[in-house]
Scaffold this motif. Structure first.
Motif, mmCIF file in Angstrom:
data_model
loop_
_atom_site.group_PDB
_atom_site.id
_atom_site.type_symbol
_atom_site.label_atom_id
_atom_site.label_comp_id
_atom_site.label_asym_id
_atom_site.label_seq_id
_atom_site.Cartn_x
_atom_site.Cartn_y
_atom_site.Cartn_z
ATOM 1 N N VAL A 162 -43.685 25.265 22.475
ATOM 2 C CA VAL A 162 -42.485 24.640 22.695
ATOM 3 C C VAL A 162 -42.912 22.842 22.396
ATOM 4 C CG1 VAL A 162 -42.417 24.273 25.018
ATOM 5 C CG2 VAL A 162 -40.418 23.909 23.950
ATOM 6 N N ILE A 163 -44.039 22.439 23.063
ATOM 7 C CA ILE A 163 -44.502 21.219 22.891
ATOM 8 C C ILE A 163 -44.937 20.858 21.265
ATOM 9 C CG2 ILE A 163 -46.286 19.526 23.483
ATOM 10 C CD1 ILE A 163 -44.302 20.274 25.718
ATOM 11 N N SER A 164 -45.604 21.773 20.729
ATOM 12 C CA SER A 164 -45.749 21.531 19.287
ATOM 13 C C SER A 164 -44.767 21.533 18.513
ATOM 14 C CB SER A 164 -46.585 22.763 18.636
ATOM 15 O OG SER A 164 -47.903 23.044 19.514
ATOM 16 N N THR A 165 -43.739 22.320 18.822
ATOM 17 C CA THR A 165 -42.447 22.012 17.994
ATOM 18 C C THR A 165 -41.612 21.061 17.870
ATOM 19 O OG1 THR A 165 -42.291 24.535 18.172
ATOM 20 C CG2 THR A 165 -40.211 23.425 17.442
ATOM 21 N N ALA A 166 -41.575 20.439 19.207
ATOM 22 C CA ALA A 166 -40.944 18.988 19.530
ATOM 23 C C ALA A 166 -41.879 17.941 19.040
ATOM 24 C CB ALA A 166 -40.933 18.965 21.073
ATOM 25 N N GLN A 167 -43.011 18.242 18.781
ATOM 26 C CA GLN A 167 -43.865 16.828 18.026
ATOM 27 C C GLN A 167 -43.498 16.878 16.593
ATOM 28 O OE1 GLN A 167 -48.191 17.502 19.010
ATOM 29 N NE2 GLN A 167 -48.286 15.193 18.563
ATOM 30 N N LEU A 168 -43.486 18.361 16.283
ATOM 31 C CA LEU A 168 -43.303 18.306 14.601
ATOM 32 C C LEU A 168 -42.087 17.925 14.387
ATOM 33 C CD1 LEU A 168 -44.888 21.891 13.906
ATOM 34 C CD2 LEU A 168 -45.638 19.761 12.979
ATOM 35 N N THR A 169 -41.046 18.043 15.177
ATOM 36 C CA THR A 169 -39.752 17.910 14.762
ATOM 37 C C THR A 169 -39.117 16.606 15.141
ATOM 38 O OG1 THR A 169 -38.725 19.130 16.688
ATOM 39 C CG2 THR A 169 -39.322 20.485 14.601
ATOM 40 N N GLY A 170 -39.790 16.076 16.220
ATOM 41 C CA GLY A 170 -39.262 14.892 16.875
ATOM 42 C C GLY A 170 -37.856 15.398 17.772
ATOM 43 N N LEU A 171 -37.517 16.528 17.652
ATOM 44 C CA LEU A 171 -36.337 16.793 18.704
ATOM 45 C C LEU A 171 -36.615 16.779 20.118
ATOM 46 C CD1 LEU A 171 -35.059 19.851 16.552
ATOM 47 C CD2 LEU A 171 -34.384 17.602 16.332
ATOM 48 N N PRO A 172 -35.779 16.377 21.002
ATOM 49 C CA PRO A 172 -35.790 16.123 22.413
ATOM 50 C C PRO A 172 -35.662 17.880 22.883
ATOM 51 C CG PRO A 172 -33.591 15.560 21.937
ATOM 52 C CD PRO A 172 -34.422 15.795 20.405
ATOM 53 N N ILE A 173 -36.586 18.049 23.981
ATOM 54 C CA ILE A 173 -36.773 19.111 24.641
ATOM 55 C C ILE A 173 -35.666 19.145 25.848
ATOM 56 C CG2 ILE A 173 -38.018 21.087 25.822
ATOM 57 C CD1 ILE A 173 -40.576 19.705 24.521
ATOM 58 N N VAL A 174 -34.694 20.188 25.648
ATOM 59 C CA VAL A 174 -33.857 20.012 26.862
ATOM 60 C C VAL A 174 -34.096 21.416 27.771
ATOM 61 C CG1 VAL A 174 -31.240 20.307 27.565
ATOM 62 C CG2 VAL A 174 -32.100 19.225 25.552
ATOM 63 N N PRO A 175 -34.666 21.205 28.794
ATOM 64 C CA PRO A 175 -34.923 22.254 29.835
ATOM 65 C C PRO A 175 -33.690 22.865 30.363
ATOM 66 C CG PRO A 175 -36.019 20.203 30.600
ATOM 67 C CD PRO A 175 -34.908 19.839 29.235
ATOM 68 N N THR A 176 -33.698 24.147 30.219
ATOM 69 C CA THR A 176 -32.271 24.992 30.717
ATOM 70 C C THR A 176 -32.566 26.283 31.475
ATOM 71 O OG1 THR A 176 -31.373 24.061 28.355
ATOM 72 C CG2 THR A 176 -30.114 25.876 29.522
ATOM 73 N N SER A 177 -31.835 26.543 32.532
ATOM 74 C CA SER A 177 -31.844 27.722 33.307
ATOM 75 C C SER A 177 -30.629 27.852 33.807
ATOM 76 C CB SER A 177 -32.869 27.417 34.461
ATOM 77 O OG SER A 177 -33.012 28.684 34.979
ATOM 78 N N TYR A 178 -30.371 28.985 34.123
ATOM 79 C CA TYR A 178 -29.073 29.220 34.969
ATOM 80 C C TYR A 178 -29.325 30.248 36.070
ATOM 81 C CZ TYR A 178 -28.660 33.544 31.785
ATOM 82 O OH TYR A 178 -28.953 34.835 31.160
ATOM 83 N N HIS A 179 -28.435 30.363 36.927
ATOM 84 C CA HIS A 179 -28.511 31.230 38.188
ATOM 85 C C HIS A 179 -27.192 32.114 38.065
ATOM 86 C CE1 HIS A 179 -28.968 32.870 42.058
ATOM 87 N NE2 HIS A 179 -27.551 32.820 42.499
ATOM 88 N N LEU A 180 -27.358 33.605 38.338
ATOM 89 C CA LEU A 180 -26.315 34.466 38.319
ATOM 90 C C LEU A 180 -26.114 35.054 39.871
ATOM 91 C CD1 LEU A 180 -26.994 36.508 35.292
ATOM 92 C CD2 LEU A 180 -25.257 35.250 35.441
#
Length: 237
Positions: A162-180
């Motif tokens: 995920v870090i490599s992809t963000a570095q290649l694309t310049g896209l911001p990483i959005v940490p996401t989770s949910y609770h059921l």
């Protein structure tokens, strides 16, 4: 005496080393259609609530983003993308990393039913090539998604991809989770969570993580740890 004639050695073709993703069989395509229908049916009864720590989801995000969501929370991930992104911007599209394994073929087909573009690969199969393919979709204007602990774990541990992809694309990483509050947890390596009808789903996003294109190895590792800590902090089982 005549020399003993030897049989010519058979030259076996050398393996190219290229890993070809498994295509879904007919029964997997049928199963994918059934799972897609089941997810849509259950999601229609779920009560969703957003706790947006990223500050991006007041309507559709203005910039393209890279979602980071745990492997065991894939069940509702595409529903969430439709609900909090596509709903406000019908032109938005998503490309997501999916394992090149046989099981990944099923998941890839489910993504296609949701209108998402599957990119087949993982840290152990087609890793570098798959990351380049995913980055290429980002350059075409797609949002991206990665399960940072998938496809084999360990659970809740962010891997390098995920870090490599963000570095290649310049896209911001959005940490996401949910609770059921109502779910079934499977006996898989990640205790995959299956939502039950009429459950309450509380989605949480954390502060955005940006990876500079010129980031050094030590900076990348520091950002990986930061993302892991953020995702663990917003995750409640």
């Amino acid at each position: 005496m005549d020399a003993v004639r030897r049989k010519p050695e058979i030259q076996r073709p050398k393996s190219s080393g290229v890993v070809v993703p498994h295509k879904p069989k007919w029964h997997q395509r049928l199963a994918a259609l059934l799972v897609y229908g089941l997810i849509r049916s259950v999601a229609a009864t779920v009560r969703f609530e957003m706790n947006d720590g990223s500050g991006l989801f007041n309507g559709a995000p203005r910039e393209r983003i890279l979602f980071s969501i745990w492997h065991n929370r894939l069940a509702l991930s595409l529903v969430l993308y439709r609900r909090y992104v596509v709903r406000f911007a019908l032109e938005r599209r998503l490309a997501a990393m999916v394992s090149a394994s046989r099981d990944g073929g099923l998941l890839a087909r489910i993504l296609e039913h949701f209108g998402a573009e599957p990119v087949r690969g993982s840290s152990s199969r087609r890793g570098a090539r798959a990351l380049r393919e995913l980055a290429a979709w980002g350059e075409r204007g797609y949002d991206l998604a990665i399960t940072p602990d998938g496809p084999r774990g360990p659970s809740y541990k962010v891997q390098e991809g995920v870090i490599s992809t963000a570095q290649l694309t310049g896209l911001p990483i959005v940490p996401t989770s949910y609770h059921l509050n109502w779910k079934i947890r499977l006996k898989s390596w990640d205790h995959f969570q299956v939502p039950l009808p009429f459950a309450r789903c509380r989605i949480t996003t954390g502060p955005v993580v940006r990876v500079p294109r010129e980031a050094s190895e030590s900076q990348r590792e520091a950002l990986r740890q930061k993302l892991e800590e953020t995702m663990q902090a917003i995750t409640r089982d």
